[in-house]
Design a protein around this motif. Structure first.
Motif, short mmCIF file in Angstrom:
data_model
loop_
_atom_site.label_atom_id
_atom_site.label_comp_id
_atom_site.label_asym_id
_atom_site.label_seq_id
_atom_site.Cartn_x
_atom_site.Cartn_y
_atom_site.Cartn_z
N VAL A 163 -10.06 9.81 0.31
CA VAL A 163 -10.98 8.88 0.51
C VAL A 163 -10.87 7.85 -0.91
CG1 VAL A 163 -13.94 8.51 0.22
CG2 VAL A 163 -12.58 10.93 1.41
N HIS A 164 -10.98 7.97 -2.10
CA HIS A 164 -10.49 7.08 -2.54
C HIS A 164 -9.04 6.05 -2.27
CE1 HIS A 164 -8.80 5.40 -7.14
NE2 HIS A 164 -9.71 5.06 -6.59
N ASN A 165 -8.26 6.82 -2.12
CA ASN A 165 -6.86 6.04 -2.08
C ASN A 165 -7.01 5.00 -0.66
OD1 ASN A 165 -5.31 7.00 -4.37
ND2 ASN A 165 -4.61 8.67 -2.81
N VAL A 166 -8.05 5.38 0.49
CA VAL A 166 -8.29 4.69 2.00
C VAL A 166 -8.92 3.83 1.15
CG1 VAL A 166 -9.44 4.46 3.72
CG2 VAL A 166 -7.71 6.46 3.25
N GLU B 67 -8.69 2.61 -1.81
CA GLU B 67 -7.84 0.68 -2.60
C GLU B 67 -7.10 0.56 -2.25
OE1 GLU B 67 -7.20 3.42 -6.93
OE2 GLU B 67 -5.99 3.25 -5.29
N GLY B 68 -6.60 1.50 -0.72
CA GLY B 68 -5.52 0.48 0.62
C GLY B 68 -6.11 -0.71 1.19
N VAL B 69 -7.33 -0.76 1.34
CA VAL B 69 -7.90 -1.33 1.47
C VAL B 69 -8.22 -2.75 0.99
CG1 VAL B 69 -10.20 -2.90 1.97
CG2 VAL B 69 -9.87 -0.42 3.16
N GLY B 70 -8.01 -2.81 -0.27
CA GLY B 70 -8.44 -4.00 -1.78
C GLY B 70 -6.57 -4.14 -1.58
N ILE B 71 -6.16 -3.74 -1.93
CA ILE B 71 -4.10 -4.38 -2.45
C ILE B 71 -3.63 -4.65 -1.28
CG2 ILE B 71 -2.67 -3.38 -2.61
CD1 ILE B 71 -3.07 -1.02 -3.51
N TYR B 72 -4.48 -4.05 0.54
CA TYR B 72 -4.20 -5.26 1.63
C TYR B 72 -4.03 -6.34 1.28
CZ TYR B 72 -2.79 -5.62 6.57
OH TYR B 72 -2.48 -6.48 7.63
N ASN B 73 -6.15 -6.48 1.40
CA ASN B 73 -6.80 -7.89 1.17
C ASN B 73 -5.91 -8.15 -0.04
OD1 ASN B 73 -8.36 -7.73 3.16
ND2 ASN B 73 -9.84 -6.26 1.87
N ILE B 74 -5.81 -8.52 -0.77
CA ILE B 74 -4.96 -9.29 -1.84
C ILE B 74 -3.36 -9.37 -1.76
CG2 ILE B 74 -4.18 -9.83 -4.71
CD1 ILE B 74 -6.76 -7.40 -5.28
N ALA B 75 -2.80 -9.10 -0.71
CA ALA B 75 -1.01 -8.86 -0.82
C ALA B 75 -1.07 -9.57 0.53
CB ALA B 75 -0.50 -7.71 0.17
N LEU B 76 -2.62 -10.08 0.93
CA LEU B 76 -2.32 -11.03 2.18
C LEU B 76 -2.33 -11.88 1.96
CD1 LEU B 76 -4.25 -9.61 5.46
CD2 LEU B 76 -1.86 -9.54 5.22
N THR C 115 0.95 -1.26 0.09
CA THR C 115 -0.01 -0.12 0.32
C THR C 115 0.72 1.51 0.16
OG1 THR C 115 -0.50 -0.13 3.23
CG2 THR C 115 -1.82 -0.82 1.07
N LEU C 116 2.07 1.24 0.63
CA LEU C 116 2.55 2.48 0.58
C LEU C 116 3.57 2.55 -0.32
CD1 LEU C 116 4.68 4.45 2.39
CD2 LEU C 116 6.40 2.85 2.90
N ILE C 117 3.95 1.78 -1.29
CA ILE C 117 4.47 1.84 -3.19
C ILE C 117 3.43 2.54 -4.04
CG2 ILE C 117 4.60 0.47 -4.92
CD1 ILE C 117 6.23 -1.83 -2.51
N ALA C 118 2.28 1.87 -3.97
CA ALA C 118 1.02 2.45 -4.26
C ALA C 118 1.34 4.00 -4.52
CB ALA C 118 -0.41 1.85 -3.77
N GLY D 14 -5.87 2.86 4.01
CA GLY D 14 -6.27 1.84 3.99
C GLY D 14 -5.95 0.52 4.87
N ALA D 15 -4.83 0.32 4.51
CA ALA D 15 -4.31 -1.22 5.37
C ALA D 15 -4.31 -1.25 6.58
CB ALA D 15 -2.98 -0.96 5.22
N LEU D 16 -4.39 -0.14 7.00
CA LEU D 16 -4.82 0.39 8.61
C LEU D 16 -5.93 -0.19 9.49
CD1 LEU D 16 -2.66 3.64 9.77
CD2 LEU D 16 -1.89 1.31 10.58
N VAL D 17 -6.94 0.44 7.88
CA VAL D 17 -8.42 -0.25 8.65
C VAL D 17 -7.99 -1.49 9.10
CG1 VAL D 17 -10.60 -0.44 7.53
CG2 VAL D 17 -9.24 2.01 7.89
N MET D 18 -8.08 -2.17 8.23
CA MET D 18 -8.15 -3.29 7.32
C MET D 18 -7.54 -4.33 8.92
SD MET D 18 -9.90 -4.58 5.89
CE MET D 18 -9.46 -6.12 5.89
N MET D 19 -5.62 -3.88 9.46
CA MET D 19 -5.74 -4.53 10.03
C MET D 19 -6.31 -4.60 12.08
SD MET D 19 -1.36 -2.82 9.55
CE MET D 19 -0.86 -3.71 10.73
N ILE D 20 -7.33 -3.36 11.63
CA ILE D 20 -8.20 -2.78 12.95
C ILE D 20 -9.42 -3.68 13.08
CG2 ILE D 20 -9.06 -1.65 14.27
CD1 ILE D 20 -7.44 1.38 13.27
#
Length: 244
Positions: free
Chosen positions: A112-115, A117-126, A6-9, A178-184
């Motif tokens: 808002v859009h990036n948050v 997208e961050g959720v989606g990227i994090y889910n796939i990367a996991l 997510t940081l790379i994006a 977005g990744a932080l949201v998924m971690m929480i």
């Protein structure tokens, strides 16, 4: 590792910002970047975001897509009202205010859009880091013209450099949020994710039709804005072809 994706994006915003900062013809760059952002946003909606939302919500949930699109448009209109008001036709002599206005609401919509997208990227990367990394790069490529637009427009308004840097930092790390949201919250349903993305669609539609389109219409550097439109189309075609 999923967090890193997510940081790379988000880091691609910095690339766009640097291009805007070191560009010699700032006014031409502003018109070029707005033209490019206009075509990229339209094609991103048509070929990326909308199809993804339809897949997430499925046929029975499409009514919710339309509802949240309307909410997104209304939400950005409310933000529009809260940001120092401008009348585009009456403020040609104070064009700087309109550019500042676009820079601010573009930042809000993109955060808002990036948050999301961050959720989606994090889910796939996991599940598959390689797939998540490829998605992050694809998303990052979309972020380059947006980084140019935000940095160029805010710089053109003679806005305090610290404020411009803060905007870019927020945009860069908004994908990480977005990744932080998924971690929480651990997981988000397809319906909730699709609804949030629909909200973003509405915000982008408002931005494209009521802000960027007006700015293109009053551009004093038509050759730059038209070139930006064309480059945006070619850019998105390349991304879509490479990304399959």
């Amino acid at each position: 590792m999923a967090f890193l994706a997510t940081l790379i994006a988000g880091a691609f915003f910095l690339i766009g910002a640097l291009l805007a900062y070191f560009g010699k013809n700032k006014k031409g760059l502003v018109d070029f970047s707005i033209g490019m952002a206009f075509s990229v946003m339209l094609l991103l909606l048509a070929f990326d975001i909308v199809p993804e939302v339809l897949e997430l919500l499925e046929e029975k949930g499409t009514i919710f897509m339309y509802i949240f699109i309307v909410i997104g448009i209304v939400l950005l209109k409310l933000i529009d009202i809260l940001v120092p008001h401008h009348d585009h036709d009456k403020e040609i002599k104070t064009h700087e205010r309109h550019l500042k206005h676009i820079g601010i609401i573009s930042s809000l919509a993109l955060i808002v859009h990036n948050v999301i997208e961050g959720v989606g990227i994090y889910n796939i990367a996991l599940v598959d880091f390689k797939a998540g990394l490829l998605m992050a790069i694809g998303v990052g490529l979309h972020n380059i013209p947006f980084g140019i637009e935000i940095a160029a427009t805010l710089n053109e308004t003679k806005k305090n450099k610290a404020s411009v840097i803060l905007n870019i930092i927020l945009l860069t790390f908004s994908t990480v949020l977005g990744a932080l949201v998924m971690m929480i919250f651990k997981s988000i349903s397809d319906f909730v994710l699709g609804s949030l993305m629909s909200l973003t669609i509405g915000m982008i539609i408002y931005l494209v039709l009521f802000e960027l389109l007006m700015e293109l219409g009053s551009s004093k550097y038509k050759k730059y804005s038209m070139t930006g439109l064309a480059v945006g189309v070619l850019f998105m075609v390349a991304v879509l072809v490479i990304g399959g």
